[in-house]
Design an enzyme around this catalytic site. Structure first.
Site, short mmCIF file in Angstrom:
data_model
loop_
_atom_site.label_atom_id
_atom_site.label_comp_id
_atom_site.label_asym_id
_atom_site.label_seq_id
_atom_site.Cartn_x
_atom_site.Cartn_y
_atom_site.Cartn_z
N GLY A 33 2.91 14.09 53.76
CA GLY A 33 2.82 15.43 54.61
C GLY A 33 1.69 16.11 54.22
O GLY A 33 0.81 15.79 53.35
N ALA A 36 0.16 24.09 53.85
CA ALA A 36 -0.89 25.07 53.71
C ALA A 36 -1.88 24.79 52.93
O ALA A 36 -3.10 25.47 53.07
CB ALA A 36 -0.08 26.45 53.44
N TYR A 37 -1.61 24.57 51.66
CA TYR A 37 -2.63 24.38 50.51
C TYR A 37 -3.01 22.88 50.25
O TYR A 37 -3.97 22.65 49.36
CB TYR A 37 -1.94 24.95 49.37
CG TYR A 37 -2.08 26.61 49.43
CD1 TYR A 37 -3.22 27.35 49.49
CD2 TYR A 37 -0.63 27.17 49.70
CE1 TYR A 37 -3.16 28.80 49.59
CE2 TYR A 37 -0.91 28.62 49.58
CZ TYR A 37 -1.90 29.21 49.67
OH TYR A 37 -2.11 30.71 49.74
N GLY A 38 -2.14 22.00 50.61
CA GLY A 38 -2.87 20.59 50.45
C GLY A 38 -2.15 19.58 50.94
O GLY A 38 -1.34 19.55 52.02
N LYS A 55 2.35 16.53 45.16
CA LYS A 55 1.83 17.53 46.05
C LYS A 55 0.35 17.91 45.30
O LYS A 55 0.52 18.41 44.13
CB LYS A 55 2.80 18.64 46.19
CG LYS A 55 2.10 19.67 46.87
CD LYS A 55 3.45 20.58 47.27
CE LYS A 55 2.99 21.81 47.97
NZ LYS A 55 4.21 22.57 48.55
N ASP A 157 11.48 30.78 53.03
CA ASP A 157 10.79 29.85 54.26
C ASP A 157 11.60 28.58 54.29
O ASP A 157 11.17 27.59 54.57
CB ASP A 157 9.45 29.23 53.65
CG ASP A 157 8.53 28.78 54.47
OD1 ASP A 157 8.64 29.03 55.93
OD2 ASP A 157 7.68 27.94 54.20
N ASN A 162 11.07 22.00 55.22
CA ASN A 162 11.21 22.23 53.86
C ASN A 162 12.41 21.76 53.23
O ASN A 162 12.78 22.20 52.08
CB ASN A 162 10.99 23.69 53.69
CG ASN A 162 9.36 23.94 53.81
OD1 ASN A 162 8.50 23.48 53.84
ND2 ASN A 162 9.28 25.33 53.91
N ASP A 175 9.67 23.11 48.72
CA ASP A 175 8.65 24.08 48.82
C ASP A 175 9.06 25.47 48.73
O ASP A 175 9.55 26.25 49.53
CB ASP A 175 8.36 23.85 50.47
CG ASP A 175 7.17 24.60 50.69
OD1 ASP A 175 6.33 24.99 49.86
OD2 ASP A 175 6.57 24.53 51.83
N1 LIG Z 1 9.14 15.13 47.64
C1 LIG Z 1 8.85 14.82 48.94
N2 LIG Z 1 9.00 13.59 49.33
C2 LIG Z 1 8.91 13.24 50.78
N3 LIG Z 1 8.04 13.99 51.46
C3 LIG Z 1 7.53 15.01 51.07
C4 LIG Z 1 8.15 15.70 49.78
N4 LIG Z 1 7.34 16.84 49.55
C5 LIG Z 1 6.68 16.94 50.66
N5 LIG Z 1 6.86 16.19 51.47
C6 LIG Z 1 6.35 16.33 53.06
O1 LIG Z 1 5.14 17.14 53.07
C7 LIG Z 1 5.39 18.13 53.88
C8 LIG Z 1 4.50 19.59 53.24
O2 LIG Z 1 5.23 19.52 51.98
P1 LIG Z 1 5.42 21.17 51.30
O3 LIG Z 1 6.23 21.92 52.43
O4 LIG Z 1 5.76 20.86 50.08
O5 LIG Z 1 3.85 21.67 51.44
P2 LIG Z 1 3.29 23.13 51.98
O6 LIG Z 1 1.97 23.19 51.66
O7 LIG Z 1 3.96 24.09 51.01
O8 LIG Z 1 3.78 23.04 53.39
P3 LIG Z 1 3.96 24.65 54.19
O9 LIG Z 1 3.47 25.64 53.50
O10 LIG Z 1 3.46 24.25 55.34
O11 LIG Z 1 5.66 24.60 54.50
C9 LIG Z 1 7.00 18.32 53.92
O12 LIG Z 1 7.23 19.01 55.07
C10 LIG Z 1 7.41 16.98 53.97
O13 LIG Z 1 7.12 16.52 55.33
MG LIG Z 2 6.44 23.34 53.47
#
Ligand SMILES: Nc1ncnc2c1ncn2[C@@H]1O[C@H](COP(=O)(O)OP(=O)(O)OP(=O)(O)O)[C@@H](O)[C@H]1O
Ligand SMILES: [Mg+2]
Length: 328
Positions: A33, A36-38, A55, A157, A162, A175
């Site tokens: 996935g 927003a940051y990576g 992540k 959020d 999430n 998240d």
């Molecule tokens: N542990 C995991 N196992 C499987 N997929 C994951 C996992 N962590 C994240 N993902 C996938 O990656 C996506 C983005 O991860 P995450 O929500 O942690 O990032 P984010 O940068 O905080 O996103 P946002 O701020 O856009 O919500 C998730 O919606 C999911 O599809």
């Molecule tokens: Mg997320």
């Protein structure tokens, strides 16, 4: 903030006091996935041969230092990971390195890997889930929320993207970028929650608390049944209007006193139960969702009360089923 200060901060925040892992310790597979940051990658450790999600966030090491949301996510996940709740995504390690000639700090968060996020899961299954599966997913979601709230953490959020789910139907809340420990703060930013799951009080920029997560839970449980978002507005201005159109405009005494918008700016739509807009819900879940979507945040169920609701509490369900054989 100087790079060495960031490095020092990250060192102090690392979960493991012993040798932190390094990128070379992992075999990389596909991207899971992007946020927003990576980017989140599927990886396998060459040390313990376990699969994880990694992540990776690259942050400019400039005068502003690391974004608050990233520091928050790490410190919250670190503090609650120690307690290992089955419905909270576990953080296994945090490590960092300086990249691109020290211009960036790459933060790596090693977490449990899950099979899907709830959004992808619901999108890709061929038909609606049976009631018992909706119940199993919803109960786990509420167990995770109850754990967060009991530790004074508001997620802020909650959305299907999430919430992670595994083949064995285990649910994990992920998240925490927008989470915040609310025990010692009162003024929160309003730029939280994805629009569709935002509570009316957040949209009206008035005081909010952990009950805003419960509003999001109500929206998500409805979506688990129908595989369609409950309030999918196009923009912030339309979000409140859509909520009011669908479940009615709040009564004057339920309008937040510190709201930035006047109630008279909206048309008066009649109050409705969720049953009238989502035909896929079972009767007992309707009552629970209606109580999660109360306009008055003080009337909303807490996560603990929701878990004791007759739809989710096994003992109460049995009694209720015996009284009303056709309720489910
Ligand atoms: N542990 C995991 N196992 C499987 N997929 C994951 C996992 N962590 C994240 N993902 C996938 O990656 C996506 C983005 O991860 P995450 O929500 O942690 O990032 P984010 O940068 O905080 O996103 P946002 O701020 O856009 O919500 C998730 O919606 C999911 O599809
Ligand atoms: Mg997320």
């Amino acid at each position: 903030m100087e790079v060495y200060k960031l490095e020092d901060m990250m060192n102090r925040m690392s979960c493991r006091r012993q040798e932190p892992p390094q990128l070379e310790h992992f075999q990389f597979f596909q991207q899971l996935g992007r946020g927003a940051y990576g980017v989140v990658h599927h990886v396998r450790s060459k040390i313990d041969h376990q699969e994880y999600a990694l992540k990776q966030m690259e942050i400019i090491s400039g005068p502003d230092g690391i974004p608050q949301s990233v520091l928050r996510e790490i410190s919250i996940m670190k503090s609650i990971s120690v307690k290992r709740h089955p419905n909270i995504l576990g953080l296994r390690a945090v490590f960092h390195r300086l990249v691109r000639e020290n211009a960036y700090v790459q933060i790596n968060m090693l977490v449990e890997k899950c099979d899907w996020d709830l959004y992808t899961f619901l999108r890709d299954i061929p038909k609606n889930l049976p009631e018992h599966q909706c119940r199993h997913i919803s109960a786990q979601l509420l167990h995770g929320i109850e754990f967060l709230h009991s530790h004074n953490i508001i997620h802020r959020d909650l959305k299907p993207q999430n919430i992670l789910i595994n083949r064995d139907q285990t649910v994990k809340i992920a998240d925490f970028g927008l989470s915040r420990n609310y025990s010692n703060t009162s003024a929160f930013t309003t730029l939280v929650c994805t629009l569709w799951y935002r509570s009316p009080e957040i949209l009206l920029q008035s005081y909010y608390d952990s009950s805003s997560d419960i509003w999001a839970v109500g929206c998500i449980i409805s979506e688990i049944f129908s595989r369609q978002a409950l309030f999918p507005a196009q923009n912030e201005a339309d979000q409140l209007k859509l909520i009011f159109q669908r479940i009615g405009t709040p009564l004057p005494h339920d309008w937040p006193q510190d709201a930035v918008v006047d109630k008279d700016s909206f048309k008066c739509w009649p109050l409705k139960s969720i049953a009238q807009i989502n035909p896929f819900l079972c009767q007992a879940s309707v009552d629970l969702i209606d109580r999660c979507l109360k306009y008055n945040r003080l009337e909303r169920l807490s996560a603990r009360q929701a878990l004791e609701h007759r739809w989710l509490c096994p003992q109460k369900r049995r009694v209720f089923q015996n009284l009303n054989t056709n309720q489910y």
